[in-house]
Scaffold this motif. Structure first.
Motif, mmCIF file in Angstrom:
data_model
loop_
_atom_site.group_PDB
_atom_site.id
_atom_site.type_symbol
_atom_site.label_atom_id
_atom_site.label_comp_id
_atom_site.label_asym_id
_atom_site.label_seq_id
_atom_site.Cartn_x
_atom_site.Cartn_y
_atom_site.Cartn_z
ATOM 1 N N GLY A 106 0.790 -1.216 0.000
ATOM 2 C CA GLY A 106 0.000 0.000 0.000
ATOM 3 C C GLY A 106 0.827 1.272 0.000
ATOM 4 O O GLY A 106 0.381 2.316 -0.486
ATOM 5 N N ASN A 107 2.040 1.191 0.528
ATOM 6 C CA ASN A 107 2.940 2.348 0.536
ATOM 7 C C ASN A 107 3.841 2.406 -0.688
ATOM 8 O O ASN A 107 4.692 3.293 -0.785
ATOM 9 N N LYS A 108 3.686 1.461 -1.605
ATOM 10 C CA LYS A 108 4.463 1.409 -2.844
ATOM 11 C C LYS A 108 5.969 1.458 -2.578
ATOM 12 O O LYS A 108 6.705 2.273 -3.130
ATOM 13 N N ARG A 109 6.403 0.545 -1.722
ATOM 14 C CA ARG A 109 7.830 0.493 -1.398
ATOM 15 C C ARG A 109 8.181 -0.887 -0.854
ATOM 16 O O ARG A 109 7.315 -1.688 -0.504
ATOM 17 N N ILE A 110 9.487 -1.146 -0.824
ATOM 18 C CA ILE A 110 10.031 -2.310 -0.130
ATOM 19 C C ILE A 110 10.804 -1.794 1.066
ATOM 20 O O ILE A 110 11.603 -0.854 0.951
ATOM 21 N N GLN A 111 10.569 -2.396 2.233
ATOM 22 C CA GLN A 111 11.319 -2.033 3.425
ATOM 23 C C GLN A 111 12.229 -3.196 3.830
ATOM 24 O O GLN A 111 11.893 -4.366 3.618
ATOM 25 N N VAL A 112 13.372 -2.839 4.434
ATOM 26 C CA VAL A 112 14.401 -3.818 4.753
ATOM 27 C C VAL A 112 14.740 -3.726 6.237
ATOM 28 O O VAL A 112 14.889 -2.631 6.785
ATOM 29 N N PHE A 113 14.880 -4.904 6.873
ATOM 30 C CA PHE A 113 15.120 -4.970 8.305
ATOM 31 C C PHE A 113 16.255 -5.948 8.605
ATOM 32 O O PHE A 113 16.503 -6.885 7.847
ATOM 33 N N ASP A 114 16.919 -5.738 9.731
ATOM 34 C CA ASP A 114 17.932 -6.661 10.208
ATOM 35 C C ASP A 114 17.239 -7.905 10.765
ATOM 36 O O ASP A 114 16.346 -7.801 11.606
ATOM 37 N N LYS A 115 17.649 -9.073 10.328
ATOM 38 C CA LYS A 115 16.918 -10.277 10.722
ATOM 39 C C LYS A 115 17.166 -10.666 12.182
ATOM 40 O O LYS A 115 16.364 -11.372 12.784
ATOM 41 N N VAL A 116 18.259 -10.202 12.763
ATOM 42 C CA VAL A 116 18.558 -10.541 14.159
ATOM 43 C C VAL A 116 17.806 -9.634 15.118
ATOM 44 O O VAL A 116 17.177 -10.087 16.079
ATOM 45 N N THR A 117 17.822 -8.329 14.842
ATOM 46 C CA THR A 117 17.266 -7.350 15.781
ATOM 47 C C THR A 117 15.912 -6.788 15.369
ATOM 48 O O THR A 117 15.205 -6.214 16.196
ATOM 49 N N GLY A 118 15.566 -6.891 14.082
ATOM 50 C CA GLY A 118 14.365 -6.238 13.576
ATOM 51 C C GLY A 118 14.556 -4.770 13.277
ATOM 52 O O GLY A 118 13.609 -4.076 12.907
ATOM 53 N N GLU A 119 15.781 -4.291 13.379
ATOM 54 C CA GLU A 119 16.075 -2.875 13.128
ATOM 55 C C GLU A 119 15.830 -2.527 11.660
ATOM 56 O O GLU A 119 16.175 -3.294 10.756
ATOM 57 N N TRP A 120 15.230 -1.354 11.425
ATOM 58 C CA TRP A 120 14.977 -0.864 10.066
ATOM 59 C C TRP A 120 16.298 -0.470 9.421
ATOM 60 O O TRP A 120 17.108 0.250 10.014
ATOM 61 N N LEU A 121 16.529 -0.940 8.201
ATOM 62 C CA LEU A 121 17.788 -0.672 7.506
ATOM 63 C C LEU A 121 17.644 0.263 6.313
ATOM 64 O O LEU A 121 18.627 0.878 5.892
ATOM 65 N N GLY A 122 16.447 0.345 5.740
ATOM 66 C CA GLY A 122 16.270 1.196 4.567
ATOM 67 C C GLY A 122 15.010 0.821 3.825
ATOM 68 O O GLY A 122 14.270 -0.091 4.215
ATOM 69 N N SER A 123 14.757 1.530 2.725
ATOM 70 C CA SER A 123 13.579 1.241 1.908
ATOM 71 C C SER A 123 13.841 1.628 0.470
ATOM 72 O O SER A 123 14.716 2.444 0.174
ATOM 73 N N TRP A 124 13.065 1.009 -0.415
ATOM 74 C CA TRP A 124 13.090 1.304 -1.842
ATOM 75 C C TRP A 124 11.706 1.764 -2.280
ATOM 76 O O TRP A 124 10.712 1.089 -1.991
ATOM 77 N N SER A 125 11.636 2.861 -2.977
ATOM 78 C CA SER A 125 10.357 3.330 -3.512
ATOM 79 C C SER A 125 10.453 3.808 -4.956
ATOM 80 O O SER A 125 9.438 3.910 -5.643
ATOM 81 N N GLY A 126 11.666 4.067 -5.434
ATOM 82 C CA GLY A 126 11.834 4.675 -6.744
ATOM 83 C C GLY A 126 11.345 3.846 -7.909
ATOM 84 O O GLY A 126 11.068 4.382 -8.984
ATOM 85 N N CYS A 127 11.243 2.530 -7.731
ATOM 86 C CA CYS A 127 10.821 1.656 -8.831
ATOM 87 C C CYS A 127 9.317 1.393 -8.846
ATOM 88 O O CYS A 127 8.840 0.647 -9.701
ATOM 89 N N PHE A 128 8.585 1.986 -7.908
ATOM 90 C CA PHE A 128 7.196 1.567 -7.714
ATOM 91 C C PHE A 128 6.189 2.711 -7.840
ATOM 92 O O PHE A 128 5.117 2.665 -7.238
ATOM 93 N N SER A 129 6.513 3.718 -8.638
ATOM 94 C CA SER A 129 5.570 4.828 -8.817
ATOM 95 C C SER A 129 4.317 4.376 -9.565
ATOM 96 O O SER A 129 3.219 4.877 -9.315
ATOM 97 N N GLU A 130 4.450 3.394 -10.464
ATOM 98 C CA GLU A 130 3.302 2.919 -11.233
ATOM 99 C C GLU A 130 2.432 1.945 -10.443
ATOM 100 O O GLU A 130 1.206 1.934 -10.586
ATOM 101 N N ASP A 131 3.063 1.125 -9.629
ATOM 102 C CA ASP A 131 2.321 0.118 -8.874
ATOM 103 C C ASP A 131 3.202 -0.400 -7.750
ATOM 104 O O ASP A 131 4.416 -0.535 -7.907
ATOM 105 N N GLY A 132 2.588 -0.708 -6.621
ATOM 106 C CA GLY A 132 3.334 -1.211 -5.485
ATOM 107 C C GLY A 132 3.796 -2.639 -5.687
ATOM 108 O O GLY A 132 3.288 -3.373 -6.543
ATOM 109 N N PRO A 133 4.775 -3.074 -4.884
ATOM 110 C CA PRO A 133 5.272 -4.456 -4.974
ATOM 111 C C PRO A 133 4.311 -5.432 -4.310
ATOM 112 O O PRO A 133 3.858 -5.203 -3.189
#
Length: 322
Positions: free
Chosen positions: A216-243
């Motif tokens: 719904g936010n038209k992005r991919i979010q990335v997290f650390d698998k050990v801690t759950g800490e947020w690492l970053g996100s991608w949105s530039g490829c999804f202006s036409e449709d979300g992933p």
């Protein structure tokens, strides 16, 4: 009529794939027009697909009245068997192998007596484990109380990642231990860092990162698998449709992303260890109109991509060209 429509879609798909490669670049995948051998077994809406690379099997989850909910094919495309018990509305499916056994995990978004659950089955469909309370939608206050859980990913260690949910009250990513205890939980409804609007698909790379299709936010979010800490996100490829779906190729060099509303598979460059950066689309596969690719899986042994298409009501196989 349904079979003729399937042939038409297949023919149009071949034309598009062969004559309209994205931006004129060399194709990376080609449609396997011989898979499956008997497409008439697709009798419902095909929502999800999972590959058992170890045993050469492909599991398909479909919905509909009086249809088998799980179909099993060989990787060559031969129909093997089906099962239906305690599956209401499959949304995501995943195969987990250990040294001694195989399991099929299914997220069920039904509203009846089997819904709002994450379930583990034997390869022949015997129910082994139920997470959540069947038939009862939960709240984000209770870890193992789901509301339309969208997808599951299980690591070799048995640790589990669940994105919950597909339009329900929950918008979260949950990590569980191999004995189903909460390790960490993150996410609320919203568009801020670490928030979700329909977390729809989840996968884990080879570098300890969890990737979530925040549809719904038209992005991919990335997290650390050990801690759950947020690492970053991608949105530039999804202006036409979300992933809609995220899966890595067998070499972890690319991320395969389904975009349902524009009938496209985006092939994105996967970043190595370090900064997440922003997404770079290196190629795409344009599917036929109204195909509606929902979720995908990748054969981690041979590299083929399987696409569950709820518009065309089929699963198609794309094989790498190199």
């Amino acid at each position: 009529m349904e079979f003729e429509y399937y042939i038409f879609i297949l023919y149009f798909q071949v034309l598009k794939a062969d004559f309209f490669p994205w931006r004129g670049e060399q194709q990376m995948y080609k449609l396997d027009i011989g898979w499956p051998k008997t497409p008439e077994h697709f009798t419902g809406q095909t929502f999800c697909v999972a590959v058992d690379s170890l045993h050469g099997l492909v599991y398909v989850g479909q919905r509909g009245d009086n249809v088998p909910k799980v179909l099993v094919f060989s990787e060559e495309g031969y129909f093997l068997h089906s099962w239906n018990d305690t599956v209401e509305m499959p949304h995501g499916i995943f195969v987990w192998n250990t040294a001694t056994e195989s399991s099929v995990w299914i997220t069920d978004v039904g509203t009846g007596k089997y819904g709002h659950t994450v379930k583990q089955y034997s390869p022949l469909g015997k129910l082994k484990q139920v997470l959540g309370t069947p038939g009862n939608a939960g709240s984000s206050l209770i870890p193992l109380q789901f509301d339309q859980p969208a997808e599951i990913f299980v690591e070799e260690t048995g640790e589990i990642y669940v994105v919950d949910g597909d339009g329900g009250m929950n918008n979260r990513l949950l990590k569980l231990s191999d004995d189903y205890k909460e390790i960490w939980l993150t996410g609320t409804n919203g568009s801020g860092i670490g928030q979700f609007k329909i977390p729809h698909s989840v996968t884990v790379d080879a570098f300890g990162r969890v990737w979530v299709a925040d549809r719904g936010n038209k992005r991919i979010q990335v997290f650390d698998k050990v801690t759950g800490e947020w690492l970053g996100s991608w949105s530039g490829c999804f202006s036409e449709d979300g992933p809609y779906s995220v899966r890595f190729t067998a070499d972890y060099k690319y991320l395969i992303v389904a975009q349902l509303n524009i009938n496209r598979l985006a092939i994105l460059a996967a970043p190595p260890v370090g900064s997440i950066g922003d997404c770079v689309m290196v190629h795409s596969v344009q599917l036929a109109d109204e195909t509606k690719p929902h979720l995908v899986d990748v054969d981690m042994r041979h590299g083929a991509i399987y696409v569950a298409e709820i518009g065309a009501q089929q699963v198609q196989k794309y094989v790498p060209l190199s």
